[in-house]
Design a protein around this motif. Sequence first.
Motif, PDB file in Angstrom:
ATOM      1  N   GLU A   1       4.655  -4.369  -7.182  1.00 21.93           N
ATOM      2  CA  GLU A   1       5.828  -4.367  -8.069  1.00 21.93           C
ATOM      3  C   GLU A   1       6.350  -2.939  -8.250  1.00 21.93           C
ATOM      4  O   GLU A   1       7.551  -2.697  -8.195  1.00 21.93           O
ATOM      5  CB  GLU A   1       5.442  -4.895  -9.471  1.00 21.93           C
ATOM      6  CG  GLU A   1       4.969  -6.330  -9.502  1.00 21.93           C
ATOM      7  CD  GLU A   1       6.124  -7.292  -9.299  1.00 21.93           C
ATOM      8  OE1 GLU A   1       7.084  -7.223 -10.082  1.00 21.93           O
ATOM      9  OE2 GLU A   1       6.069  -8.087  -8.326  1.00 21.93           O
ATOM     10  N   ALA A   2       5.418  -1.999  -8.433  1.00 24.14           N
ATOM     11  CA  ALA A   2       5.806  -0.622  -8.766  1.00 24.14           C
ATOM     12  C   ALA A   2       6.195   0.198  -7.539  1.00 24.14           C
ATOM     13  O   ALA A   2       7.107   1.020  -7.601  1.00 24.14           O
ATOM     14  CB  ALA A   2       4.669   0.066  -9.518  1.00 24.14           C
ATOM     15  N   HIS A   3       5.492   0.010  -6.423  1.00 32.01           N
ATOM     16  CA  HIS A   3       5.725   0.860  -5.223  1.00 32.01           C
ATOM     17  C   HIS A   3       5.738  -0.012  -3.961  1.00 32.01           C
ATOM     18  O   HIS A   3       4.838   0.075  -3.128  1.00 32.01           O
ATOM     19  CB  HIS A   3       4.597   1.893  -5.044  1.00 32.01           C
ATOM     20  CG  HIS A   3       4.157   2.553  -6.301  1.00 32.01           C
ATOM     21  ND1 HIS A   3       4.875   3.558  -6.898  1.00 32.01           N
ATOM     22  CD2 HIS A   3       3.057   2.348  -7.083  1.00 32.01           C
ATOM     23  CE1 HIS A   3       4.241   3.955  -7.991  1.00 32.01           C
ATOM     24  NE2 HIS A   3       3.127   3.228  -8.131  1.00 32.01           N
ATOM     25  N   PRO A   4       6.757  -0.852  -3.784  1.00 30.40           N
ATOM     26  CA  PRO A   4       6.727  -1.795  -2.640  1.00 30.40           C
ATOM     27  C   PRO A   4       6.670  -1.117  -1.275  1.00 30.40           C
ATOM     28  O   PRO A   4       6.138  -1.685  -0.321  1.00 30.40           O
ATOM     29  CB  PRO A   4       8.028  -2.587  -2.796  1.00 30.40           C
ATOM     30  CG  PRO A   4       8.862  -1.825  -3.767  1.00 30.40           C
ATOM     31  CD  PRO A   4       7.957  -1.013  -4.605  1.00 30.40           C
ATOM     32  N   ASN A   5       7.193   0.132  -1.192  1.00 24.57           N
ATOM     33  CA  ASN A   5       7.225   0.788   0.127  1.00 24.57           C
ATOM     34  C   ASN A   5       6.020   1.689   0.381  1.00 24.57           C
ATOM     35  O   ASN A   5       5.936   2.334   1.434  1.00 24.57           O
ATOM     36  CB  ASN A   5       8.519   1.587   0.276  1.00 24.57           C
ATOM     37  CG  ASN A   5       9.703   0.642   0.313  1.00 24.57           C
ATOM     38  OD1 ASN A   5       9.647  -0.396   0.977  1.00 24.57           O
ATOM     39  ND2 ASN A   5      10.743   0.957  -0.453  1.00 24.57           N
TER      40      ASN A   5
ATOM     41  N   ASN B   1      -2.548   4.103   1.358  1.00 25.68           N
ATOM     42  CA  ASN B   1      -2.417   5.084   0.267  1.00 25.68           C
ATOM     43  C   ASN B   1      -2.606   4.439  -1.096  1.00 25.68           C
ATOM     44  O   ASN B   1      -3.122   5.058  -2.021  1.00 25.68           O
ATOM     45  CB  ASN B   1      -1.066   5.800   0.334  1.00 25.68           C
ATOM     46  CG  ASN B   1      -1.051   6.793   1.484  1.00 25.68           C
ATOM     47  OD1 ASN B   1      -2.105   7.105   2.041  1.00 25.68           O
ATOM     48  ND2 ASN B   1       0.130   7.257   1.861  1.00 25.68           N
ATOM     49  N   SER B   2      -2.206   3.210  -1.167  1.00 28.72           N
ATOM     50  CA  SER B   2      -2.374   2.502  -2.429  1.00 28.72           C
ATOM     51  C   SER B   2      -3.871   2.287  -2.713  1.00 28.72           C
ATOM     52  O   SER B   2      -4.367   2.571  -3.807  1.00 28.72           O
ATOM     53  CB  SER B   2      -1.638   1.171  -2.301  1.00 28.72           C
ATOM     54  OG  SER B   2      -1.883   0.406  -3.408  1.00 28.72           O
ATOM     55  N   LEU B   3      -4.618   1.823  -1.709  1.00 30.19           N
ATOM     56  CA  LEU B   3      -6.057   1.562  -1.908  1.00 30.19           C
ATOM     57  C   LEU B   3      -6.836   2.851  -2.166  1.00 30.19           C
ATOM     58  O   LEU B   3      -7.864   2.841  -2.854  1.00 30.19           O
ATOM     59  CB  LEU B   3      -6.650   0.849  -0.682  1.00 30.19           C
ATOM     60  CG  LEU B   3      -6.215  -0.609  -0.518  1.00 30.19           C
ATOM     61  CD1 LEU B   3      -6.716  -1.162   0.810  1.00 30.19           C
ATOM     62  CD2 LEU B   3      -6.721  -1.464  -1.677  1.00 30.19           C
ATOM     63  N   ALA B   4      -6.323   3.959  -1.631  1.00 27.80           N
ATOM     64  CA  ALA B   4      -7.008   5.244  -1.826  1.00 27.80           C
ATOM     65  C   ALA B   4      -6.994   5.670  -3.301  1.00 27.80           C
ATOM     66  O   ALA B   4      -7.715   6.584  -3.688  1.00 27.80           O
ATOM     67  CB  ALA B   4      -6.384   6.316  -0.945  1.00 27.80           C
ATOM     68  N   LYS B   5      -6.186   4.979  -4.124  1.00 29.25           N
ATOM     69  CA  LYS B   5      -6.192   5.286  -5.563  1.00 29.25           C
ATOM     70  C   LYS B   5      -7.465   4.760  -6.230  1.00 29.25           C
ATOM     71  O   LYS B   5      -7.856   5.241  -7.284  1.00 29.25           O
ATOM     72  CB  LYS B   5      -4.975   4.654  -6.255  1.00 29.25           C
ATOM     73  CG  LYS B   5      -3.647   5.240  -5.829  1.00 29.25           C
ATOM     74  CD  LYS B   5      -2.514   4.533  -6.570  1.00 29.25           C
ATOM     75  CE  LYS B   5      -1.165   5.030  -6.070  1.00 29.25           C
ATOM     76  NZ  LYS B   5      -0.042   4.307  -6.682  1.00 29.25           N
TER      77      LYS B   5
ATOM     78  N   VAL C   1       0.140  -1.524   7.021  1.00 28.66           N
ATOM     79  CA  VAL C   1       1.405  -2.062   6.530  1.00 28.66           C
ATOM     80  C   VAL C   1       1.729  -1.464   5.162  1.00 28.66           C
ATOM     81  O   VAL C   1       0.852  -0.874   4.515  1.00 28.66           O
ATOM     82  CB  VAL C   1       1.335  -3.607   6.375  1.00 28.66           C
ATOM     83  CG1 VAL C   1       1.223  -4.295   7.714  1.00 28.66           C
ATOM     84  CG2 VAL C   1       0.169  -3.997   5.446  1.00 28.66           C
ATOM     85  N   THR C   2       2.978  -1.653   4.731  1.00 28.65           N
ATOM     86  CA  THR C   2       3.315  -1.276   3.344  1.00 28.65           C
ATOM     87  C   THR C   2       2.935  -2.454   2.445  1.00 28.65           C
ATOM     88  O   THR C   2       2.677  -3.567   2.928  1.00 28.65           O
ATOM     89  CB  THR C   2       4.815  -0.998   3.189  1.00 28.65           C
ATOM     90  OG1 THR C   2       5.506  -2.198   3.505  1.00 28.65           O
ATOM     91  CG2 THR C   2       5.260   0.147   4.095  1.00 28.65           C
TER      92      THR C   2
END
Length: 394
Positions: free
Chosen positions: A272-276, A281-285, A304-305
């Motif tokens: 929802e917040a960062h679709p692209n 990079n998201s999982l690295a959080k 993928v994004t």
Amino acid sequence: MEKFDVIIVGAGAAGMFCAAQAGQLGRRVLLLDNGKKAGRKILMSGGGRCNFTNMHTEPAAYLSHNPHFCKSALARYNQWDFIDLVNRHGIAYHEKTLGQLFCDDSAQQIVDLLLKECDAGQVTLRLRSEVLSVDRDDNGYTLQLNGTSVQAEKLVIASGGLSMPGLGATPFGYKVAEQFGLKVFPTRAALVPFTLHKPLLEQLNTLSGVALPTTITAQDGTLFKEAMLFTHRGLSGPAVLQISSYWQPGEFVTIDLSPATSLDDFIHVQREAHPNLSLKNSLAKILPKRLVEVLQELKQIPDVTLKQLNSKQQGELVSTLHQWRVQPNGTEGYRTAEVTLGGVDTTQLSSKTMEARDVPGLFFIGEVVDVTGWLGGYNFQWAWSSAWACAQAL
Ligand code: FAD
């Protein structure tokens, strides 16, 4: 021939504590060890700071063919009794995690405590003493040592298990048990790292040194929530050491690599917040960056994004990360194991005194007995409790 009231074989945690207590109760005690120092494992323990007990000690934290056996000794001399003793010796300590108490300064302080208590009991300590044979007659037990023999009415075996042969571990205790007709359960290395099969190890080798919180589950359903560490041989860290006691060769363990965060919920919020944003990079959080990179190389994390991630891919990813099934190749064995599972069958010992029911005057305490604790100070507490119970009966 020199005569004593009690001979104790093994100047480790259990043997030293038992000798001190029996000496202070007025018994003439000879304490023998094959090493050149007393308490060698204590010195190595807890990364040199000795995790000497656990505030949450309870019988459920011990493995044994007879889970009731440890209850009496653990209740009669418990963790608070040993903490009192540590306080009386002015040793500063702290809780590291999960009730685990460590010396602030050094494990040497626990060895010094035990040596002082032995002095107070006028214990005769003989190091570099290999016991060549044990015989029993009407006068009690006669032990042949290198060059001399010694005799006592009572014999306590506190020679530990097989882990860390480099620190003096021998099968002596099991042999004495068998010599006097006691059953010994097969032994196995425990609290020990897993090794992995070559293909998996090669895939994961760049992760050596990466640690993360996990929940790890054995096939029998036992689980631990602790940290796991990737190593150049396989998997280690507290979670793995704990589960190794419940693992049998050939079995799988299931590892949740994100125990604190539901990945479905996390991906939903992130999308929802960062679709692209890339999935990586998201999982690295929430996961170590290197782990995410390796999992992407292995195609476990699609390139993928977040908005491109379809529900099938998400389902597979969630199951990989929350339920990673690993079949260890084996363990690192006694060389690095902290303890030994199995040992002298407790059904043949009195849980009140640790004496062999059918062999008067022969006692077994500490790790040589088929009682093995979790990681976290539980094994030393068993050494103190079983030693204390035994000493009252000497
Ligand atoms: P041991 O301490 O093993 O003592 C047995 C003694 O008998 C040894 O000194 C040995 O040299 C001697 N011996 C053996 N054979 C003979 C023979 N034939 N003749 C004469 N002497 C003999 N547990 C915890 O609770 N907290 C920790 O922080 C912790 N850290 C650990 C770290 C390491 C690296 C290891 C290996 C173990 C650790 N443990 C820890 C486990 C704990 O050390 C053992 O459970 C405990 O020492 C068992 O006490 P014991 O007296 O029964 O045996």
